[in-house]
Design a protein around this motif. Structure first.
Motif, PDB file in Angstrom:
ATOM      1  N   MET A   1       0.834  -1.205   0.000  1.00 46.48           N
ATOM      2  CA  MET A   1       0.000   0.000   0.000  1.00 46.48           C
ATOM      3  C   MET A   1       0.869   1.256   0.000  1.00 46.48           C
ATOM      4  O   MET A   1       0.595   2.210  -0.724  1.00 46.48           O
TER       5      MET A   1
ATOM      6  N   GLN B   1       0.933   4.210  -2.907  1.00 48.22           N
ATOM      7  CA  GLN B   1       0.700   5.631  -2.653  1.00 48.22           C
ATOM      8  C   GLN B   1       1.899   6.467  -3.084  1.00 48.22           C
ATOM      9  O   GLN B   1       1.726   7.563  -3.610  1.00 48.22           O
TER      10      GLN B   1
ATOM     11  N   SER C   1      -4.368   6.848  -5.473  1.00 45.45           N
ATOM     12  CA  SER C   1      -5.147   7.170  -4.276  1.00 45.45           C
ATOM     13  C   SER C   1      -5.253   5.929  -3.394  1.00 45.45           C
ATOM     14  O   SER C   1      -5.147   4.791  -3.866  1.00 45.45           O
ATOM     15  N   TRP C   2      -5.492   6.155  -2.114  1.00 42.42           N
ATOM     16  CA  TRP C   2      -5.643   5.043  -1.179  1.00 42.42           C
ATOM     17  C   TRP C   2      -6.813   4.182  -1.600  1.00 42.42           C
ATOM     18  O   TRP C   2      -6.719   2.952  -1.595  1.00 42.42           O
TER      19      TRP C   2
ATOM     20  N   SER D   1      -6.039   2.167  -4.815  1.00 33.98           N
ATOM     21  CA  SER D   1      -5.043   1.136  -4.487  1.00 33.98           C
ATOM     22  C   SER D   1      -5.668   0.008  -3.689  1.00 33.98           C
ATOM     23  O   SER D   1      -5.438  -1.172  -3.973  1.00 33.98           O
ATOM     24  N   SER D   2      -6.458   0.374  -2.696  1.00 36.59           N
ATOM     25  CA  SER D   2      -7.108  -0.621  -1.854  1.00 36.59           C
ATOM     26  C   SER D   2      -8.022  -1.528  -2.676  1.00 36.59           C
ATOM     27  O   SER D   2      -7.988  -2.760  -2.523  1.00 36.59           O
TER      28      SER D   2
END
Length: 169
Positions: A143, A147, A152-153, A156-157
């Motif tokens: 993660m 980033q 973006s979080w 990515s998540s």
């Protein structure tokens, strides 16, 4: 009378030297532009490093922009297209990299928006995640790497979850 003549000759020499420097700076700038697109800030840095005066460099760059030989917009588009080959980077990283090259924030945003209109940011994010997983990254390190790459979080998540689900199936 003699003083006026000497002063006139000194002015003529100064003007001649300035014109010679401007001509040499223009030739150097054109040679650099012939190789690849340049941004104004980068070209200025290169010309200053060659010993040209700041005033000469500014004048030459203004003239090149007026004649459309130099364009930060064109540079940003070309730079983004070259980065997509082998580099999987997200919006924030690309904006940051363009800013580091002296590209105006508005021009950068316009170029990055146009870039992601043409190329799917989620697909680029997916490729980045797969590449990082193949390098052995997982969990928080994965993660954090995503980033740092500018994704973006949330994106990515979602992509990491998708990859995990695909591996489990």
């Amino acid at each position: 009378m003699q003083e006026q003549e000497n002063s006139s000759q000194t002015q003529d020499k100064a003007q001649s030297l300035a014109a010679t420097e401007a001509s040499a700076a223009t030739q150097k700038a054109l040679a650099l532009l012939a190789r690849c697109e340049q941004c104004r800030a980068g070209l200025a840095r290169k010309l200053l490093a060659k010993g040209f005066s700041k005033d000469t460099v500014e004048g030459v760059l203004d003239a090149l922009e007026e004649r459309d030989f130099l364009s930060d917009r064109r540079f940003a588009r070309a730079w983004l297209n070259s980065r997509r080959i082998g580099h999987y980077e997200g919006r924030s990283r690309l904006l940051s990299e363009l800013a580091a090259r002296g590209i105006d924030k508005e021009i950068s945003k316009e170029a990055v928006d146009s870039f992601f209109d043409e190329f799917d940011e989620e697909e680029i994010c997916r490729k980045a995640a797969k590449k990082l997983v193949a390098q052995g990254k997982n969990g928080e390190k994965l993660m954090a790497s995503m980033q740092r790459a500018g994704f973006s979080w949330k994106m990515s998540s979602n992509i990491i979850k998708e990859i995990s689900n695909n591996e489990q199936n």
